[in-house]
Design an enzyme around this catalytic site. Sequence first.
Site, PDB file in Angstrom:
ATOM      1  N   ASP A  76       0.827  -1.200   0.000  1.00 32.24           N
ATOM      2  CA  ASP A  76       0.000   0.000   0.000  1.00 32.24           C
ATOM      3  C   ASP A  76       0.867   1.258   0.000  1.00 32.24           C
ATOM      4  O   ASP A  76       1.754   1.409   0.845  1.00 32.24           O
ATOM      5  CB  ASP A  76      -0.893  -0.022   1.239  1.00 32.24           C
ATOM      6  CG  ASP A  76      -1.973   1.055   1.231  1.00 32.24           C
ATOM      7  OD1 ASP A  76      -1.952   1.933   0.355  1.00 32.24           O
ATOM      8  OD2 ASP A  76      -2.840   0.998   2.115  1.00 32.24           O
ATOM      9  N   GLY A  85      -1.954  -3.955  -3.261  1.00 35.75           N
ATOM     10  CA  GLY A  85      -1.780  -2.567  -2.889  1.00 35.75           C
ATOM     11  C   GLY A  85      -2.921  -2.042  -2.044  1.00 35.75           C
ATOM     12  O   GLY A  85      -3.549  -2.783  -1.280  1.00 35.75           O
ATOM     13  N   HIS A  86      -3.212  -0.750  -2.200  1.00 33.70           N
ATOM     14  CA  HIS A  86      -4.200  -0.083  -1.358  1.00 33.70           C
ATOM     15  C   HIS A  86      -5.599  -0.655  -1.555  1.00 33.70           C
ATOM     16  O   HIS A  86      -6.339  -0.839  -0.588  1.00 33.70           O
ATOM     17  CB  HIS A  86      -4.195   1.421  -1.663  1.00 33.70           C
ATOM     18  CG  HIS A  86      -5.150   2.206  -0.824  1.00 33.70           C
ATOM     19  ND1 HIS A  86      -4.966   2.382   0.528  1.00 33.70           N
ATOM     20  CD2 HIS A  86      -6.309   2.858  -1.142  1.00 33.70           C
ATOM     21  CE1 HIS A  86      -5.960   3.113   1.021  1.00 33.70           C
ATOM     22  NE2 HIS A  86      -6.788   3.404   0.024  1.00 33.70           N
ATOM     23  N   CYS A  87      -5.977  -0.903  -2.783  1.00 32.16           N
ATOM     24  CA  CYS A  87      -7.318  -1.415  -3.098  1.00 32.16           C
ATOM     25  C   CYS A  87      -7.269  -2.929  -3.237  1.00 32.16           C
ATOM     26  O   CYS A  87      -7.538  -3.491  -4.310  1.00 32.16           O
ATOM     27  CB  CYS A  87      -7.853  -0.765  -4.370  1.00 32.16           C
ATOM     28  SG  CYS A  87      -7.961   1.040  -4.274  1.00 32.16           S
TER      29      CYS A  87
END
Length: 312
Positions: free
Chosen positions: A263, A289-291
Amino acid sequence: MVVTTATSAKAQPANPDGKSSLAGKPAFATHYRTVDIDGVSIFYREAGAPGAPVVLLLPGWPSSSAMFRDLIRELSANFHVFAPDYPGFGNSDIPDRSHAPYTFDALGEVIGKFVDKVGIDQYVLYATDFGGLVGYRVMLKTPHRMRALVAQNNPLFLGASPWFGPLVPYWKDGTDESREKVRQHYLTLDVIRDLYLTGVQDTSMIDPEQWQIDYSSLQRPGAADISLDLLYDIRTNGPALKSAQDYLRAQKPPTLVVSGKNDILFPTESQLRYREVVPAAEIHLTDSGHCALADKSEEIARRMHDFLGRVL
């Protein structure tokens, strides 16, 4: 864990396409509903059988309940799932900013009233990104209703990240000039696409429609300024996070962290800090990652079925 709602008096039929969840049971159909909260139409997705344990899914920026489409199907066989859109996001109303301030306190009030309006008694909170800043306020206002916490790329402590760099001048002076620079940087297709793709091992697993929909939603009248208001309000969250830490430390609810380890906003170190507050927290960091739901929804759903099956 019990829920009764005016809109769901009977168990809804399984999906007509015959798809099954990871739990090995037929997935329930998702229903798309609205509820009036103080004159504002709040859209939400709902699936699962009334009487099953409730999972409350709260989305991050700049997305909506649409980010949970796959997860809702995977969870619906065993859980009663609710995923609302905040005012100004997704398919909820966009009240004018002059009459409705867009702060995390205000969003917390709306979601707290949503929980009461649809008849949720107790719930598992699934919080990602903005969903934590909103969900922790709901948790603190009605203590002991949250039976477990699932955190996905969600901060519990304030931390520095280069991603937030362009916001710092805006947080310091709040001027129109700083606000315009934030608009030109963050409210762009490139930045939103990067939220989905950065740190993902195989970007061909990410459906481009996800970031395209998020970007398109920001083009609606008033939506961009709502995001700018909330990005500015991030600077006020220190006390709310401290209160959340104190509550979690005292109550020690079952806690599962299922985050993308790459992330760009809240890296591995941020996610591991949950154990400073809840030492028994189960932490599973996936190669995303973030999503993380965009490419790891099945893995996250599997972790949730295992975890919630043991702790509820």
